[in-house]
Enzyme design. Structure first.
Site, PDB file in Angstrom:
ATOM      1  N   SER A 123      -6.346 -92.492 -25.833  1.00  0.00           N
ATOM      2  CA  SER A 123      -6.891 -92.897 -27.012  1.00  0.00           C
ATOM      3  C   SER A 123      -7.685 -91.751 -27.722  1.00  0.00           C
ATOM      4  CB  SER A 123      -7.582 -93.960 -26.812  1.00  0.00           C
ATOM      5  OG  SER A 123      -8.488 -94.019 -26.045  1.00  0.00           O
ATOM      6  N   HIS A 144       0.341 -94.442 -28.002  1.00  0.00           N
ATOM      7  CA  HIS A 144      -0.839 -94.991 -27.837  1.00  0.00           C
ATOM      8  C   HIS A 144      -0.694 -96.567 -28.171  1.00  0.00           C
ATOM      9  CE1 HIS A 144      -5.172 -95.654 -29.279  1.00  0.00           C
ATOM     10  NE2 HIS A 144      -5.189 -95.966 -28.008  1.00  0.00           N
ATOM     11  N   GLU A 156       0.785 -95.796 -31.651  1.00  0.00           N
ATOM     12  CA  GLU A 156       0.629 -94.558 -32.416  1.00  0.00           C
ATOM     13  C   GLU A 156       1.660 -93.691 -31.534  1.00  0.00           C
ATOM     14  OE1 GLU A 156      -3.390 -94.489 -34.510  1.00  0.00           O
ATOM     15  OE2 GLU A 156      -3.683 -94.237 -32.363  1.00  0.00           O
ATOM     16  N   ASN A 194      -8.835 -94.504 -34.556  1.00  0.00           N
ATOM     17  CA  ASN A 194      -9.919 -94.265 -34.093  1.00  0.00           C
ATOM     18  C   ASN A 194     -10.621 -93.266 -35.053  1.00  0.00           C
ATOM     19  OD1 ASN A 194     -10.226 -96.296 -31.922  1.00  0.00           O
ATOM     20  ND2 ASN A 194      -9.194 -94.829 -30.685  1.00  0.00           N
TER      21      ASN A 194
END
Length: 505
Positions: A123, A144, A156, A194
């Site tokens: 991540s 991900h 992802e 993120n």
């Protein structure tokens, strides 16, 4: 290249929560899955845990017993990397350590066929950096998943510098065949979610540090006004402050100290104190059995006006008028600059300036500023701020009008852009820079934020809905007020406004 067929064996390395969840997803989709962990017995224990979880779903009538049995029959614990030699796809979900991941994939490259695709569930680490020691770095990509993997829809698909785009398409199609909502992204710090999500936490933390309102009030505004599933404080308590703070620090460091990603001293204090949230029993809130959850600050009932005057267009707050009319308030319409008058009070949607500043610059007495709502027809709460020295009777008239519309009213200190507006415009700004830098498409950015963190609307679509020019004006005013690069506007946002285009054009 299409999705991997169901005859393809999937290897998963790491039997923690993420690895076990990924293995379950692949097995439920119909693949034989080999699960490896370097802790003796951990893979078998993870499969036993999956058995128990699926058993509960069977008991609740959410899963057929035959489906559970078929899934479990496809899950196989293995004891060595050599057992993965004939896999078509190997997904790594070990600890976030660059050297450990590199060493693992170098070992796998010596064991597996040239056709085997490697994927990391990292991540925070660079896919480019992980792949660098490989003889054939094109075969390694990011895949991900979000925790818990069997529940969360987003995946992802991450390309490093050397990653083969055809393999990225294969993993995209495979994730889709597994029932997920995949998005393509380049390997930049934070990928999509993120990175773009940082302002959601950062702006609430800053408002708290500046004394704009307390945690329950700011959380309630993001939920009840902004339409988010949770506020920033309850969400970070759930995630764990050690985890959330570490991700923020990682992104901040990766972008060479860009102030847009600056970590919060308030959150650091919680981490230093061991107040990590739900898992430690104390974070921004207390989670002991005896603790009572504090409620948001809400203004007392004020007399309900019968008539108001609207001057011009209220912008994104225009739907508030129909809500007032539905409650029997007579709305008189006049030309003007987007103001709502009731008695001696003047109400307006915030444009990012403080109320005291706007009152002085625009010559408005008794000014009350309104926060942005995701849907003014459905919102149950509204945040307001007011200029110093407002007449108490005028303040009461303004509050009474909002309460007449069926809204709980929370007063914030005179802070620029209030809570929801500040959060949404900063999310949109970061999403615009993510789009500008070619990290992902506009559609994938919005899908990632909806499916990955459950936002009510993608930030780019939200900006288009309330108007890119309005978003730009709010950000300009925020930057002018604070004098900080943190609130600088994205070049793409400025360009699209100058061209008269939306962010999705």
């Amino acid at each position: 290249m299409s999705a991997l067929n169901l005859n393809a064996r999937i290897g998963v390395i790491g039997a923690g929560a993420m690895g076990a969840g990924i293995a379950q997803v692949a097995a439920q989709a119909g693949h034989q899955v080999l699960l490896l962990d370097n802790r003796p017995g951990a893979a078998a224990q993870a499969i036993d845990n999956i058995d128990r979880q699926l058993g509960k779903r069977v008991e609740n009538g959410k899963l057929a017993a035959e489906a559970r049995d078929a899934t479990l029959a496809r899950l196989h614990p293995v004891e060595s990397a050599q057992a993965l030699a004939d896999c078509s796809l190997i997904i790594e979900a070990i600890a976030e350590n660059l050297e450990a991941k590199r060493a693992l994939f170098v070992q796998l490259e010596s064991l597996c066929s040239a056709q085997c695709v490697f994927a990391s569930n990292t991540s925070s680490l660079s896919i480019t950096a992980i792949a660098a020691p490989l003889k054939h770095p094109h075969r390694l990509l990011g895949l991900h998943f979000f925790n818990p993997a069997p529940v969360m829809a987003l995946v992802e698909v991450v390309c490093g510098v050397a990653s083969d785009p055809a393999l990225a398409d294969c993993l995209y199609d495979t994730a889709k065949a597994w029932g997920k909502k995949p998005v393509h992204t380049r390997s930049t710090p934070g990928f999509i979610v993120n990175r773009v999500a940082r302002p959601f936490y950062a702006e609430s933390l800053r408002l708290l540090q500046e004394g704009a309102a307390d945690c329950p009030t700011l959380d309630a505004l993001l939920r009840e006004t902004g339409g988010f599933a949770m506020g920033a404080f309850e969400l970070t308590d759930l995630i764990g402050h050690d985890v959330n703070y570490a991700v923020t620090c990682s992104v901040f460091d990766a972008y060479y100290g860009d102030p847009r990603f600056q970590p919060s001293l308030a959150q650091k204090a919680l981490v230093d104190a061991g107040r990590l949230g739900r898992k430690s029993g104390q974070g921004f809130y207390c989670y002991s059995e005896q603790a009572e959850r504090p409620g948001p600050s809400t203004l007392p009932d004020a007399p309900a006006p019968q008539t108001c005057v609207v001057e011009g267009d209220l912008g994104a707050a225009q739907p508030l008028l129909s809500r007032l009319q539905d409650q029997g308030v007579k709305v008189i319409r006049r030309d003007g600059g987007g103001l709502l008058r009731v008695g001696d009070a003047v109400l307006a949607l915030s444009d990012g300036r403080m109320a005291c500043q706007r009152a002085q610059e625009d010559g408005l007495r008794n000014l009350i500023l309104l926060d942005l709502a995701f849907d003014y027809r459905q919102a149950t709460r509204i945040g307001i701020s007011c200029a110093a020295g407002i007449d108490p009777q005028a303040f009461e008239q303004g509050v009474g009008l909002l309460q007449r519309a069926g809204l709980h009213v929370s007063l914030l200190s005179d802070t620029p852009a209030l809570a929801v507006l500040r959060t949404v415009t900063m999310l949109a700004n970061e999403a615009a820079d993510t789009l500008l830098q070619g990290v992902a498409s506009a559609a994938d950015i919005d899908l990632a934020m909806r499916a990955g963190v459950n936002y009510p609307q993608g930030p780019l679509a939200w900006a288009d809905a309330i108007g890119p020019a309005y978003v730009l004006r709010v950000l300009h005013n925020l930057q002018a007020t604070y004098g900080e690069d943190r609130y600088r506007t994205s070049l793409l946002l400025r360009r699209r406004v100058a061209e008269g285009r939306t962010l999705h054009d």
